[in-house]
Write an enzyme that holds these catalytic residues in place. Sequence first.
Site, PDB file in Angstrom:
ATOM      1  N   HIS A   1     -20.316   9.818   5.674  1.00 59.11           N
ATOM      2  CA  HIS A   1     -19.824  11.337   5.775  1.00 59.11           C
ATOM      3  C   HIS A   1     -21.187  12.055   5.403  1.00 59.11           C
ATOM      4  O   HIS A   1     -21.641  11.844   4.117  1.00 59.11           O
ATOM      5  CB  HIS A   1     -18.501  11.331   4.842  1.00 59.11           C
TER       6      HIS A   1
ATOM      7  N   ASP B   1      -8.017  -4.676   0.193  1.00 59.83           N
ATOM      8  CA  ASP B   1      -7.155  -5.721  -0.218  1.00 59.83           C
ATOM      9  C   ASP B   1      -6.353  -6.541   1.044  1.00 59.83           C
ATOM     10  O   ASP B   1      -6.454  -7.684   1.072  1.00 59.83           O
ATOM     11  CB  ASP B   1      -6.372  -5.381  -1.334  1.00 59.83           C
TER      12      ASP B   1
ATOM     13  N   THR C   1     -15.510  18.349   2.047  1.00 61.95           N
ATOM     14  CA  THR C   1     -14.718  18.474   3.182  1.00 61.95           C
ATOM     15  C   THR C   1     -15.700  19.079   4.359  1.00 61.95           C
ATOM     16  O   THR C   1     -16.359  19.964   4.278  1.00 61.95           O
ATOM     17  CB  THR C   1     -13.622  19.048   3.264  1.00 61.95           C
ATOM     18  N   GLU C   2     -15.609  18.384   5.564  1.00 62.44           N
ATOM     19  CA  GLU C   2     -16.195  19.024   6.865  1.00 62.44           C
ATOM     20  C   GLU C   2     -15.665  20.471   6.840  1.00 62.44           C
ATOM     21  O   GLU C   2     -16.506  21.158   7.820  1.00 62.44           O
ATOM     22  CB  GLU C   2     -15.816  18.039   7.985  1.00 62.44           C
TER      23      GLU C   2
ATOM     24  N   GLY D   1      -0.798   7.437   2.653  1.00 62.23           N
ATOM     25  CA  GLY D   1      -0.186   7.937   3.288  1.00 62.23           C
ATOM     26  C   GLY D   1       0.406   7.087   4.583  1.00 62.23           C
ATOM     27  O   GLY D   1       1.749   7.079   5.003  1.00 62.23           O
ATOM     28  N   ALA D   2      -0.088   6.075   5.001  1.00 61.23           N
ATOM     29  CA  ALA D   2       0.169   5.232   6.075  1.00 61.23           C
ATOM     30  C   ALA D   2       1.569   4.236   5.644  1.00 61.23           C
ATOM     31  O   ALA D   2       2.539   4.252   6.245  1.00 61.23           O
ATOM     32  CB  ALA D   2      -0.933   4.331   6.752  1.00 61.23           C
ATOM     33  N   GLY D   3       1.455   3.719   4.451  1.00 61.34           N
ATOM     34  CA  GLY D   3       2.296   2.866   3.842  1.00 61.34           C
ATOM     35  C   GLY D   3       3.660   3.669   3.735  1.00 61.34           C
ATOM     36  O   GLY D   3       4.676   3.188   3.986  1.00 61.34           O
TER      37      GLY D   3
ATOM     38  N   LEU E   1     -16.912  13.725  -2.066  1.00 69.26           N
ATOM     39  CA  LEU E   1     -16.888  14.026  -0.919  1.00 69.26           C
ATOM     40  C   LEU E   1     -16.530  15.910  -1.211  1.00 69.26           C
ATOM     41  O   LEU E   1     -15.931  16.174  -1.826  1.00 69.26           O
ATOM     42  CB  LEU E   1     -15.683  13.632  -0.143  1.00 69.26           C
TER      43      LEU E   1
ATOM     44  N   LEU F   1      -6.118  11.236   8.803  1.00 69.14           N
ATOM     45  CA  LEU F   1      -4.454  11.766   8.540  1.00 69.14           C
ATOM     46  C   LEU F   1      -3.390  11.652   9.681  1.00 69.14           C
ATOM     47  O   LEU F   1      -2.485  11.064   9.525  1.00 69.14           O
ATOM     48  CB  LEU F   1      -4.601  13.169   7.997  1.00 69.14           C
TER      49      LEU F   1
ATOM     50  N   ARG G   1     -19.772  13.172  13.122  1.00 66.33           N
ATOM     51  CA  ARG G   1     -20.366  13.025  11.888  1.00 66.33           C
ATOM     52  C   ARG G   1     -21.390  11.817  11.935  1.00 66.33           C
ATOM     53  O   ARG G   1     -22.344  12.029  11.212  1.00 66.33           O
ATOM     54  CB  ARG G   1     -19.075  12.189  10.816  1.00 66.33           C
TER      55      ARG G   1
ATOM     56  N   ARG H   1     -15.113   8.034  13.814  1.00 68.57           N
ATOM     57  CA  ARG H   1     -14.042   8.843  13.726  1.00 68.57           C
ATOM     58  C   ARG H   1     -14.300  10.266  13.593  1.00 68.57           C
ATOM     59  O   ARG H   1     -15.242  10.473  12.953  1.00 68.57           O
ATOM     60  CB  ARG H   1     -13.346   8.322  12.463  1.00 68.57           C
TER      61      ARG H   1
ATOM     62  N   GLY I   1       0.748  -1.328   0.043  1.00 66.88           N
ATOM     63  CA  GLY I   1       0.058   0.010   0.062  1.00 66.88           C
ATOM     64  C   GLY I   1       0.903   1.239   0.051  1.00 66.88           C
ATOM     65  O   GLY I   1       1.630   1.508   0.801  1.00 66.88           O
TER      66      GLY I   1
END
Lengths: 589, 235, 121
Positions: A244, A223, A256-257, A17-19, A254, A406, A288, A400, A14
Amino acid sequence: MTIRTIEFDGVIVGGGGAGMRAALQLAQSGYKTAVISKVFPTRSHTVSAQGGITCAIASADPNDDWRWHMYDTVKGSDYIGDQDAIEYMCSVGPQAVFELEHMGLPFSRTDEGRIYQRPFGGQSKNFGEGGQAARTCAAADRTGHALLHTLYQSNMKNNTVFMNEWYAVDLVKNVDDVVVGVIAICMETGETVFVKSKATVFATGGAGRIYSSTTNAHINTGDGIGMALRAGFPVQDIEMWQFHPTGIHGAGVLVTEGCRGEGGYLVNKDGERFMERYAPNAKDLAGRDVVARSMVMEILEGRGCGPNGDHVHLKLDHLGEETLMARLPGVCELSETFAHVHPKDAPIPVVPTCHYMMGGIPTNVDGQALMVDENGNDKVIEGLFACGEAACVSVHGANRLGGNSLLDLVVFGRAAGLYIEKALREGIEHTEANQDDIDRAMARLNKLNNSQSGETTAQLRTELQTIMQNHFGVFRRGDYMQEGIKKLADLRTRIENVYLDDKSDAFNTSRIEALELQNLLEVAEATAIAAEERKESRGAHARDDFQDRDDENWLCHSMYNPVNKTVGKRAVNFEPKTVDAFEPKARTY
Amino acid sequence: MLTVSIYRYNPEIDKEPYMKDYEVDTQGKDLMVLDVLEMLKARDSGLVYRRSCREGVCGSDGMNMNGKNGLACITPLSEALGKSKKLIIRPLPGLPVIRDLIVDMGMFYKQYEKIKPFLINDTPAPAIERLQSPEERAHLDGLYECILCACCSTACPSFWWNPDRFIGPSGLLQAYRFLIDSRDTATEERLSDLDDPFSVFRCHGIQNCVQVCPKGLNPTKAIGHIRNMLISQSV
Amino acid sequence: MVTQVTNFGRNGVSNWLIQRFTSVVMLAYFLCVACFFVCNDNISYELFNAYFSSTPMTIFSTAALLAIIAHAWIGLWAVSTDYLTTRMMGNKGTVLRLLFQTAYSSVLFIYLVWGLKILWG
């Protein structure tokens, strides 16, 4: 069949961002690190995050405190977020955000030259007593884009190996049940290889594509979750799906909030700002789940907008063109493209849309994947790590907060990287995978490649998405869900036997889509069974037949076990290290 | 009924590329081009193209629609068609085709890498963020938004002729993004890397890049700024 | 950074500056000569000769000649490296490019010597 083996110290599946945050940590310390990504990394779904990254960096308010952020997050999670993990995320957050800035992330700025922070839903000062906080660090309304590109750039600087447009098919486990790598396909050539690694990190993101109406990219097919479930590993709180409030009606895209953070609000067909009735204090900036449910109530009670009364309006014109263009330029663009209105002139038609998977692969704060042993104790799955949306640490619990995804992905991507770095330094030794282990991981791909007849991916996928949309949406009911589970069981055989008519090797996206569909099914089924099992309403999980939160029986994580398709329970952590635990109380905004 | 003509080429089957025609029932709706491709993919699974976010921010589905590069997911049929009755979809020009609408972006990414697209700052990082005024930050607007879709570079004749030596509009836009960032300390080094007859100076101001950029960015202007920086540094 | 020996200037900036500067010289020269033709109705050989053989005009003509040579060199070099490349036409690209470059540089050299001889000979 023998296939080529490629070996790394750490493999991250992946390139979001996290990966990339995990990869960066490993690459910086000199370990041979590879990122397997089915798309070029900057095409990952992190790119679509708009509003920002919530973190108490004390720019908008010099007295801001990460403990207040922790309180908000615990409350937002409806008290099933693990408090040790939330404590870690909120306290380490500022450092992780400053690191991003040092890497070059182009944050918007205040007059003092610091990072600009905007108000987001569910944020408060002084543990809910001090009114609305502004804690979401933003790069206009393109924070995800800026963050993802910055991380890709930093990885490039640190020589991370990118296996772009490679697709991970299944986990390889050795005789000791330790994860030793993955089977992956090079999409361009069709070559299949065994990517061997001392540490395998799943940062495969969400699976919003199980629903027909979603803000998620086409690639969000769960996945990692699918691979983990097929390998017999459990998933946690998978029934918790965030809808959302502001997906553009008809398109699912989307907005954004941050629109509401900057002063926008929702109105029904009578022009009434209805959130004042549902959440008198926080109004449009309530959690949310609360806002999404209120919108659906308005629509169900006949106060929806449009000829079919099937959406509400997000009003922004009062902010003025200048503010809109400075703070929300991307939203203006999306609104014009997909809703054919410019928010300076007319409200945006919006409707709650599937957005985020709170559940996922259970992990500890070091990113190590967990399962529960016979005695109900946590047990680390050797060799497997998870971070980002694919993981459930759990910091989001049942709902969340905006801007926390993020933060989750940089903090826990980083944490996983730090832990693996340490473990590699101390030495990791696994038994080599043998041919049987590899063949087992190849079985699904081989079956697909040899399919002679069956239904097509497109047809089965539509059916799956419709079932999920109709039976497991914003409001859920036992009998409906049981019906949905039956339909999914029927679909399982058909999806396992999906027909691949194009057998060619060169960039065969049909093969990938078929494999993705099987992952979607795994996630959908886990969601369905866990949702039916949790007999209460909490956070994003709202049941007509069990309308109240049931702390006596359900103040816990659900653990879905794929082997026997049952749902167990796992205790929520109420033991933060440096502060007192926040005890559950009624959640109002 | 809409006639859609798509460039097809599968290296394992076809000797050479060909255009294949499809009839699509759009039910009178002004769909996005990507929606049409998804409908066709459900019918003809061998048709391949890249896609991800379907909202114009990931940059996957850059392609050539009725002669103009753009992102399929945010190009409505009405815009792609203009006065034409037929939708003609081809891969981005100037890059090798792998299969159907999928091109090999290697050369494009290589040019991006060449400009060192990451912040370089030799001073020790402070405990908080590096400060930057809103005015300094404003210089990055219109630059950092690039999504690397390659619509601009593959519309640029100079890039067609020298994709290995001319950085191209996208890469140069990013080069300027770092040159102008008040936090970057490698300005001189960056400039001296660009001061050859190809990297920047093959831009002849044709401005195809400006015309096609789906994000409304202006690479030609950024290139002008780089050229001025190079000149003021060397005279 | 890409370097090339057949290039006229030392680097991109000098090429670019030379190209602009020589354009200005050529434009000025063209206007100057055009002005002469426009302002004089009946141009005889004597008038023509007198105009061009004055020292300032000889210097100006020399400058224009040098400008044309430099401008053409850089321009043709750019054309040759755009179209006559191995990317465009395989291995024969290099051969053709070298031939083309030899040809135009020879021609330009001949023009230079010939021109100087006319102007100062």
